[in-house]
Design a protein around this motif. Structure first.
Motif, mmCIF file in Angstrom:
data_model
loop_
_atom_site.group_PDB
_atom_site.id
_atom_site.type_symbol
_atom_site.label_atom_id
_atom_site.label_comp_id
_atom_site.label_asym_id
_atom_site.label_seq_id
_atom_site.Cartn_x
_atom_site.Cartn_y
_atom_site.Cartn_z
ATOM 1 N N GLY A 94 12.749 -11.315 -18.557
ATOM 2 C CA GLY A 94 11.919 -10.574 -19.487
ATOM 3 C C GLY A 94 12.778 -9.691 -20.366
ATOM 4 N N ASN A 95 12.132 -8.957 -21.251
ATOM 5 C CA ASN A 95 12.823 -8.061 -22.163
ATOM 6 C C ASN A 95 13.206 -6.781 -21.425
ATOM 7 O OD1 ASN A 95 12.550 -9.402 -24.973
ATOM 8 N ND2 ASN A 95 10.504 -9.567 -24.089
ATOM 9 N N GLY A 96 14.285 -6.870 -20.675
ATOM 10 C CA GLY A 96 14.702 -5.786 -19.800
ATOM 11 C C GLY A 96 14.024 -5.912 -18.450
ATOM 12 N N SER A 97 14.642 -5.334 -17.424
ATOM 13 C CA SER A 97 14.055 -5.441 -16.084
ATOM 14 C C SER A 97 12.726 -4.703 -15.995
ATOM 15 C CB SER A 97 15.029 -4.924 -15.028
ATOM 16 O OG SER A 97 15.353 -3.570 -15.251
ATOM 17 N N ASN A 98 12.503 -3.729 -16.883
ATOM 18 C CA ASN A 98 11.207 -3.040 -16.864
ATOM 19 C C ASN A 98 10.062 -4.002 -17.152
ATOM 20 O OD1 ASN A 98 12.162 -0.484 -16.234
ATOM 21 N ND2 ASN A 98 12.509 0.070 -18.364
ATOM 22 N N GLU A 99 10.261 -4.948 -18.072
ATOM 23 C CA GLU A 99 9.195 -5.916 -18.339
ATOM 24 C C GLU A 99 9.006 -6.853 -17.152
ATOM 25 O OE1 GLU A 99 7.615 -8.379 -22.093
ATOM 26 O OE2 GLU A 99 9.564 -9.114 -21.372
ATOM 27 N N VAL A 100 10.088 -7.201 -16.485
ATOM 28 C CA VAL A 100 9.972 -8.029 -15.279
ATOM 29 C C VAL A 100 9.155 -7.296 -14.211
ATOM 30 C CG1 VAL A 100 11.280 -9.074 -13.390
ATOM 31 C CG2 VAL A 100 12.103 -9.294 -15.742
ATOM 32 N N LEU A 101 9.437 -5.997 -14.032
ATOM 33 C CA LEU A 101 8.667 -5.195 -13.076
ATOM 34 C C LEU A 101 7.204 -5.101 -13.501
ATOM 35 C CD1 LEU A 101 11.253 -2.308 -12.520
ATOM 36 C CD2 LEU A 101 10.731 -4.173 -10.937
ATOM 37 N N LEU A 102 6.974 -4.973 -14.807
ATOM 38 C CA LEU A 102 5.599 -4.931 -15.312
ATOM 39 C C LEU A 102 4.864 -6.221 -14.986
ATOM 40 C CD1 LEU A 102 3.347 -3.603 -16.975
ATOM 41 C CD2 LEU A 102 4.409 -4.581 -19.035
ATOM 42 N N HIS A 103 5.518 -7.354 -15.182
ATOM 43 C CA HIS A 103 4.888 -8.643 -14.843
ATOM 44 C C HIS A 103 4.498 -8.684 -13.363
ATOM 45 C CE1 HIS A 103 7.025 -10.849 -18.408
ATOM 46 N NE2 HIS A 103 5.982 -10.154 -18.795
ATOM 47 N N LEU A 104 5.388 -8.194 -12.508
ATOM 48 C CA LEU A 104 5.101 -8.204 -11.073
ATOM 49 C C LEU A 104 3.870 -7.364 -10.744
ATOM 50 C CD1 LEU A 104 8.748 -7.889 -9.696
ATOM 51 C CD2 LEU A 104 7.236 -9.867 -9.425
ATOM 52 N N PHE A 118 10.262 4.735 -2.345
ATOM 53 C CA PHE A 118 10.859 5.792 -1.525
ATOM 54 C C PHE A 118 11.626 6.763 -2.415
ATOM 55 C CE2 PHE A 118 10.229 2.049 1.099
ATOM 56 C CZ PHE A 118 9.572 2.586 2.200
ATOM 57 N N THR A 119 11.043 7.927 -2.628
ATOM 58 C CA THR A 119 11.557 8.930 -3.551
ATOM 59 C C THR A 119 12.704 9.730 -2.930
ATOM 60 O OG1 THR A 119 9.351 9.078 -4.519
ATOM 61 C CG2 THR A 119 10.861 10.901 -4.963
ATOM 62 N N PRO A 120 13.757 10.086 -3.712
ATOM 63 C CA PRO A 120 13.913 9.766 -5.130
ATOM 64 C C PRO A 120 14.419 8.349 -5.338
ATOM 65 C CG PRO A 120 15.790 11.045 -4.388
ATOM 66 C CD PRO A 120 14.845 10.975 -3.216
ATOM 67 N N ALA A 121 13.857 7.689 -6.332
ATOM 68 C CA ALA A 121 14.288 6.339 -6.703
ATOM 69 C C ALA A 121 14.062 6.192 -8.201
ATOM 70 C CB ALA A 121 13.538 5.289 -5.902
ATOM 71 N N TYR A 122 14.126 4.981 -8.712
ATOM 72 C CA TYR A 122 14.008 4.738 -10.144
ATOM 73 C C TYR A 122 12.680 5.274 -10.661
ATOM 74 C CZ TYR A 122 14.004 2.069 -14.546
ATOM 75 O OH TYR A 122 13.952 1.693 -15.865
ATOM 76 N N SER A 123 12.741 6.178 -11.628
ATOM 77 C CA SER A 123 11.534 6.891 -12.072
ATOM 78 C C SER A 123 10.540 5.997 -12.797
ATOM 79 C CB SER A 123 11.918 8.070 -12.970
ATOM 80 O OG SER A 123 12.633 7.632 -14.109
ATOM 81 N N MET A 124 10.976 4.816 -13.263
ATOM 82 C CA MET A 124 10.029 3.930 -13.933
ATOM 83 C C MET A 124 9.155 3.157 -12.958
ATOM 84 S SD MET A 124 9.765 4.110 -17.163
ATOM 85 C CE MET A 124 8.874 2.573 -17.478
ATOM 86 N N HIS A 125 9.527 3.091 -11.691
ATOM 87 C CA HIS A 125 8.676 2.387 -10.734
ATOM 88 C C HIS A 125 7.268 2.979 -10.695
ATOM 89 C CE1 HIS A 125 12.361 0.693 -8.346
ATOM 90 N NE2 HIS A 125 12.112 0.015 -9.429
ATOM 91 N N PRO A 126 7.105 4.296 -10.503
ATOM 92 C CA PRO A 126 5.748 4.839 -10.523
ATOM 93 C C PRO A 126 5.100 4.799 -11.895
ATOM 94 C CG PRO A 126 7.364 6.597 -10.258
ATOM 95 C CD PRO A 126 8.095 5.308 -10.085
#
Length: 374
Positions: A94-104, A118-126
């Motif tokens: 996808g267009n960056g891993s963020n779009e791949v995560l969005l698809h999921l 499990f916090t702290p972790a990548y802030s875009m997950h939430p």
């Protein structure tokens, strides 16, 4: 009613009052805040990219290959270089891993479903989770006597069993701590849930020798996916190409939610050209790792508390007021990241010159800015 109030009244209730994601984009001499590569794309690769895009430019009147077939084959071949066997039908992009995560999350999350991280972790997950209407569950790191940011089997398993999430996020190496997970944690989480387990390996190429990848766990685990990116080690942040490896059944689910022709022809072309020059594109990884380890060693000598890292950045504590130190570094032309953890900041490992500038600036501040317990 003013326009902003009118729009606010139409906005989804769960999005009202939220702040958009975004790291500061400031013009500074030393920018070490977003974990980009400080090294430009090598000239020989940039020239190859320009030629490749020129070759496809005349055909831009046609839609791109919807299945990005050639790119998937190239990504599978690259992943298989690490000693695992990954087939093209296991790869999604996808267009960056963020779009791949969005698809999921579009496919496996949604209203009435939950995702656990499990916090702290990548802030875009939430952030991505909530934008899909999925409920975010804030799991916690920290193992008594082992380390504030560690995550062990018992801690992870207990939280998964308690919350029974539909999607679990694991980050290895973790952002912002830089710490990697043992495969025993991934295996325990997978066994404890009937949901999807996502291992975010955006920084995998920077891991120290002997650090395992969850790619080795894919056989026989259809609910496990491993996400990667070309933004970091490949120095292709502006190219926007993220990808994952997983079971072909997962990919079939993602086809239900992706937009048609979501990967443009130029994007596919740039990524394929970078992969064709993988050895050259990855030449700076060793230099970055050296600077990362240098940061850990020198911050320790200053009396601060850096977290040993498997990524291209270092989280460091021991600051009386992290944001005040962030501002003081910025005044000296050095931009790092305030990740919102009290007494901690995160710095990207840049070039040797950039690293020296950061270390010199911080050394001048330590006498008045240090003092908090790690």
């Amino acid at each position: 009613m003013d326009p902003r109030a009118q729009v606010e009244s139409l906005l989804r209730p769960d999005l009202r009052g939220r702040t958009a994601y975004g790291a500061p984009q400031l013009e500074v001499p030393v920018a070490l805040n977003t974990n980009e590569s400080s090294y430009p794309v090598p000239e020989v690769v940039a020239s190859a990219m320009a030629r490749a895009v020129a070759q496809v430019a005349r055909d831009l009147n046609r839609y791109p290959d919807r299945e990005f077939t050639a790119l998937r084959a190239d990504l599978a071949a690259y992943l298989s270089r690490g000693g695992v066997s990954v087939a093209p039908e296991q790869v999604w992009a996808g267009n960056g891993s963020n779009e791949v995560l969005l698809h999921l999350l579009q496919a496996f999350g949604g209203p009435g479903r939950t995702a656990l991280g499990f916090t702290p972790a990548y802030s875009m997950h939430p952030v991505i989770t909530t934008t899909t209407g999925t409920t975010w569950v804030d799991g916690m790191r920290g193992v008594p006597g082992a380390g504030r940011f560690d995550l062990d089997v018992a801690t992870a398993r207990a939280q998964v069993r308690e919350h029974r999430p539909d999607v679990v996020f694991l980050c290895s190496p973790n952002n912002p701590t830089g710490t990697a997970l043992g495969l025993d944690v991934v295996e325990a989480v997978y066994e404890a849930t009937t949901g999807l387990v996502v291992v975010d390996e955006a920084y995998a190429e920077f891991a120290r020798p002997g650090t395992p990848s969850a790619l080795t766990l894919l056989p026989g685990r259809p609910r496990l996916v491993v996400t990667r990116t070309m933004s970091k080690a490949f120095a292709l942040a502006g190219g926007r190409l993220g990808y994952l490896a997983g079971d072909p059944a997962v990919l079939d689910a993602l086809r239900l939610v992706r937009m048609p022709y979501h990967l443009s022809t130029p994007t596919q072309t740039l990524a394929r050209t970078a992969l064709a020059h993988a050895d050259l594109m990855l030449e700076t990884v060793g230099v970055v790792k050296d600077q990362r380890d240098r940061i850990v060693a020198e911050l320790t000598a200053m009396g601060l508390s850096p977290v040993p890292s498997d990524a291209n950045f270092v989280l460091f504590g021991g600051l009386a007021d992290a944001h005040a130190t962030w501002e003081a570094l910025l005044e000296r032309g050095v931009l790092v990241r305030d990740v919102g953890i009290p007494h901690y900041l995160r710095v990207t490992a840049g070039t040797p010159t950039e690293t020296t500038a950061f270390l010199d600036a911080l050394a001048a501040l330590v006498p008045t800015h240090a003092g908090a317990a790690p």
